[in-house]
Design a protein around this motif. Sequence first.
Motif, PDB file in Angstrom:
ATOM      1  N   UNK A  65      35.005  32.680  38.621  1.00  0.00           N
ATOM      2  CA  UNK A  65      36.178  33.481  38.281  1.00  0.00           C
ATOM      3  C   UNK A  65      35.734  34.879  37.855  1.00  0.00           C
ATOM      4  N   UNK A  66      36.172  35.915  38.545  1.00  0.00           N
ATOM      5  CA  UNK A  66      35.766  37.273  38.160  1.00  0.00           C
ATOM      6  C   UNK A  66      36.378  37.684  36.822  1.00  0.00           C
ATOM      7  N   UNK A  67      35.608  38.404  36.024  1.00  0.00           N
ATOM      8  CA  UNK A  67      36.086  38.769  34.674  1.00  0.00           C
ATOM      9  C   UNK A  67      37.267  39.745  34.733  1.00  0.00           C
ATOM     10  N   UNK A  68      37.246  40.641  35.745  1.00  0.00           N
ATOM     11  CA  UNK A  68      38.263  41.706  35.756  1.00  0.00           C
ATOM     12  C   UNK A  68      39.545  41.323  36.503  1.00  0.00           C
ATOM     13  N   UNK A  69      39.615  40.110  37.083  1.00  0.00           N
ATOM     14  CA  UNK A  69      40.822  39.774  37.845  1.00  0.00           C
ATOM     15  C   UNK A  69      41.420  38.451  37.410  1.00  0.00           C
ATOM     16  N   UNK A  70      41.160  38.065  36.166  1.00  0.00           N
ATOM     17  CA  UNK A  70      41.679  36.760  35.751  1.00  0.00           C
ATOM     18  C   UNK A  70      42.076  36.779  34.277  1.00  0.00           C
ATOM     19  N   UNK A  71      42.982  35.875  33.933  1.00  0.00           N
ATOM     20  CA  UNK A  71      43.404  35.751  32.534  1.00  0.00           C
ATOM     21  C   UNK A  71      42.218  35.301  31.687  1.00  0.00           C
ATOM     22  N   UNK A  72      41.445  34.350  32.218  1.00  0.00           N
ATOM     23  CA  UNK A  72      40.265  33.860  31.485  1.00  0.00           C
ATOM     24  C   UNK A  72      39.287  35.008  31.244  1.00  0.00           C
ATOM     25  N   UNK A  73      39.098  35.859  32.280  1.00  0.00           N
ATOM     26  CA  UNK A  73      38.203  37.017  32.159  1.00  0.00           C
ATOM     27  C   UNK A  73      38.685  37.958  31.061  1.00  0.00           C
ATOM     28  N   UNK A  74      39.997  38.162  30.998  1.00  0.00           N
ATOM     29  CA  UNK A  74      40.581  39.051  29.985  1.00  0.00           C
ATOM     30  C   UNK A  74      40.279  38.499  28.586  1.00  0.00           C
ATOM     31  N   UNK A  75      40.452  37.191  28.430  1.00  0.00           N
ATOM     32  CA  UNK A  75      40.215  36.534  27.131  1.00  0.00           C
ATOM     33  C   UNK A  75      38.740  36.651  26.746  1.00  0.00           C
ATOM     34  N   UNK A  76      37.886  36.457  27.739  1.00  0.00           N
ATOM     35  CA  UNK A  76      36.440  36.533  27.504  1.00  0.00           C
ATOM     36  C   UNK A  76      36.049  37.951  27.065  1.00  0.00           C
ATOM     37  N   UNK A  77      36.556  38.962  27.801  1.00  0.00           N
ATOM     38  CA  UNK A  77      36.172  40.345  27.518  1.00  0.00           C
ATOM     39  C   UNK A  77      36.778  40.858  26.206  1.00  0.00           C
ATOM     40  N   UNK A  78      38.021  40.439  25.906  1.00  0.00           N
ATOM     41  CA  UNK A  78      38.677  40.933  24.693  1.00  0.00           C
ATOM     42  C   UNK A  78      38.418  40.051  23.469  1.00  0.00           C
ATOM     43  N   UNK A  79      37.806  38.874  23.718  1.00  0.00           N
ATOM     44  CA  UNK A  79      37.530  37.895  22.659  1.00  0.00           C
ATOM     45  C   UNK A  79      38.793  37.638  21.819  1.00  0.00           C
ATOM     46  N   UNK A  80      39.893  37.344  22.541  1.00  0.00           N
ATOM     47  CA  UNK A  80      41.196  37.115  21.884  1.00  0.00           C
ATOM     48  C   UNK A  80      41.939  36.056  22.662  1.00  0.00           C
ATOM     49  N   UNK A  81      42.826  35.303  22.004  1.00  0.00           N
ATOM     50  CA  UNK A  81      43.649  34.358  22.763  1.00  0.00           C
ATOM     51  C   UNK A  81      44.696  35.089  23.598  1.00  0.00           C
ATOM     52  N   UNK A  82      45.188  34.411  24.632  1.00  0.00           N
ATOM     53  CA  UNK A  82      46.202  35.044  25.493  1.00  0.00           C
ATOM     54  C   UNK A  82      47.211  33.988  25.933  1.00  0.00           C
ATOM     55  N   UNK A  83      48.503  34.348  25.820  1.00  0.00           N
ATOM     56  CA  UNK A  83      49.554  33.477  26.350  1.00  0.00           C
ATOM     57  C   UNK A  83      50.211  34.235  27.500  1.00  0.00           C
ATOM     58  N   UNK A  84      50.347  33.584  28.656  1.00  0.00           N
ATOM     59  CA  UNK A  84      51.153  34.165  29.738  1.00  0.00           C
ATOM     60  C   UNK A  84      52.279  33.173  30.016  1.00  0.00           C
ATOM     61  N   UNK A  85      53.480  33.610  29.733  1.00  0.00           N
ATOM     62  CA  UNK A  85      54.629  32.711  29.883  1.00  0.00           C
ATOM     63  C   UNK A  85      55.012  32.529  31.342  1.00  0.00           C
ATOM     64  N   UNK A  86      54.859  33.607  32.105  1.00  0.00           N
ATOM     65  CA  UNK A  86      55.224  33.497  33.511  1.00  0.00           C
ATOM     66  C   UNK A  86      54.151  34.212  34.343  1.00  0.00           C
ATOM     67  N   UNK A  87      53.289  33.423  34.960  1.00  0.00           N
ATOM     68  CA  UNK A  87      52.134  34.031  35.648  1.00  0.00           C
ATOM     69  C   UNK A  87      52.551  34.917  36.821  1.00  0.00           C
ATOM     70  N   UNK A  88      53.748  34.645  37.369  1.00  0.00           N
ATOM     71  CA  UNK A  88      54.194  35.440  38.539  1.00  0.00           C
ATOM     72  C   UNK A  88      54.405  36.902  38.160  1.00  0.00           C
ATOM     73  N   UNK A  89      54.763  37.111  36.886  1.00  0.00           N
ATOM     74  CA  UNK A  89      55.016  38.484  36.489  1.00  0.00           C
ATOM     75  C   UNK A  89      53.815  39.105  35.762  1.00  0.00           C
ATOM     76  N   UNK A  90      52.678  38.436  35.792  1.00  0.00           N
ATOM     77  CA  UNK A  90      51.493  38.983  35.109  1.00  0.00           C
ATOM     78  C   UNK A  90      50.318  39.002  36.090  1.00  0.00           C
ATOM     79  N   UNK A  91      49.830  40.187  36.438  1.00  0.00           N
ATOM     80  CA  UNK A  91      48.772  40.277  37.468  1.00  0.00           C
ATOM     81  C   UNK A  91      47.429  39.706  37.004  1.00  0.00           C
ATOM     82  N   UNK A  92      47.300  39.372  35.712  1.00  0.00           N
ATOM     83  CA  UNK A  92      45.992  38.892  35.238  1.00  0.00           C
ATOM     84  C   UNK A  92      45.670  37.480  35.740  1.00  0.00           C
TER      85      UNK A  92
END
Length: 419
Positions: free
Chosen positions: A75-102
């Motif tokens: 999974x690439x760090x810059x194109x995924x929700x998991x990557x975002x969490x890893x890079x920002x060291x923060x939890x992330x909730x996406x309620x509707x993945x269709x409307x979130x490009x991460x």
Amino acid sequence: MAMEQEKIVERLLEATRNLSTVVDLETYLQSILSAAAELTESETASLMEYDDSSQQLCFRYVPWFHREAISSTKIPLDKSAAGWVFLHVKPLIIEDVKSDPRHYVIIDSLADFNTRSLLAVPLIFHGRPLGVLEVFNKTERYRDEDIYILESLASLAITALQNDSLEKDLAASQKEVRNLDRMKNEFIAITSHELRTPLGLVIGHATFLRELTGDRHQEQVDAIIRSATKLKEIIENLSTVDNYQSGGASLRSRKISVSRLIEDVTIAFRDMAAKKTVTLKAEIQPNEELSINADGNKLSVALSNLVKNALTFTPNGGHIIVRGSREGNSIKVSVEDDGIGIPADDLARIFERFYQVESHLTRKHGGMGLGLSVAKSMVEHHGGRIWAESKEGAGSRFIFLLPLDSKPEEPAPAKPFAE
Ligand code: ADP
């Protein structure tokens, strides 16, 4: 409906307890994934670890039904929700993945899965992110409580992963140490064997030269013989320990008197003690021959090494007592001095080959740290044990016990000095 608090606490406690009881990492992490999905009322869960070589996240644990499809996917760090969490060291909730490009949609098609919502938290160890734990498709909306649950499970998961990796590192280091030890022993065995022949020739020819030259170069030739003999002694000591450790040594046992042995060794060091104004005396249990079936030469070497050390490490005016007595089914021999003593930290290691309390760079005394290991090998070969008691600045006592029925015994641990 929200899950009962009691059930959540129970499952988290169970996972905490299992951290130290479940031996298999795979089983444990699968149980963490099930707890994560169940406690957050999600459809499924997955765990990713950061892969240093590809600088991407890779699936370490996924439910079995997705394993085939995605376990080798990165999974690439810059194109995924998991990557975002890893890079920002923060939890992330996406309620509707269709409307979130991460969200990394490729995974959905690979796993034949339809992600609607997700919650991801970082796996953090000593402040550093090492991976991500994710849950997908909660029936309702993800809430703060789900984040706390997932963070607790993430910290258990990363502890399990780190324990496993430390255990593997430890096993690899132990193997490496065993290997190095074997190489060291081989090196010692080969070197001492190879040195013995040329040294024998040096001593032989030098002795011959001394006879030939008479008084003319006696001082020089004597110096050669003395130094070569000293070298020979060192090599003999090296190969003696090696021989004992490899099981190649043999005993020439016959009935001997330990009382006699103590007297002989004490007499042999009388001059050296007198020169140093150290009082050296023997105290032997009266009317006891202290007879034993043993190899007298080897025991004499062992005792001589102890007395030699006592003389080396006892300043002028000091006292050394060599004692012999019967103790139960053993003969006890001890060498006690009121010399410089041995620091408590070193006491457990002085019988190791090459171990010396003083650093060899600042060392005032000669020796190679072999005397005690030779003595230990010889005593243990008789089924006996040897140990030391000492107090820095007050003196040392070296004791060995020889069983009269010659049954091998475990060596004793070093003890503090008993005054
Ligand atoms: P070495 O021949 O180099 O002295 P040994 O194996 O005989 O080696 O002894 C190891 C070390 O243990 C010594 O270097 C010394 O530091 C310590 N030691 C041994 N015997 C005594 C003693 N009687 N008093 C104080 N230190 C001692």
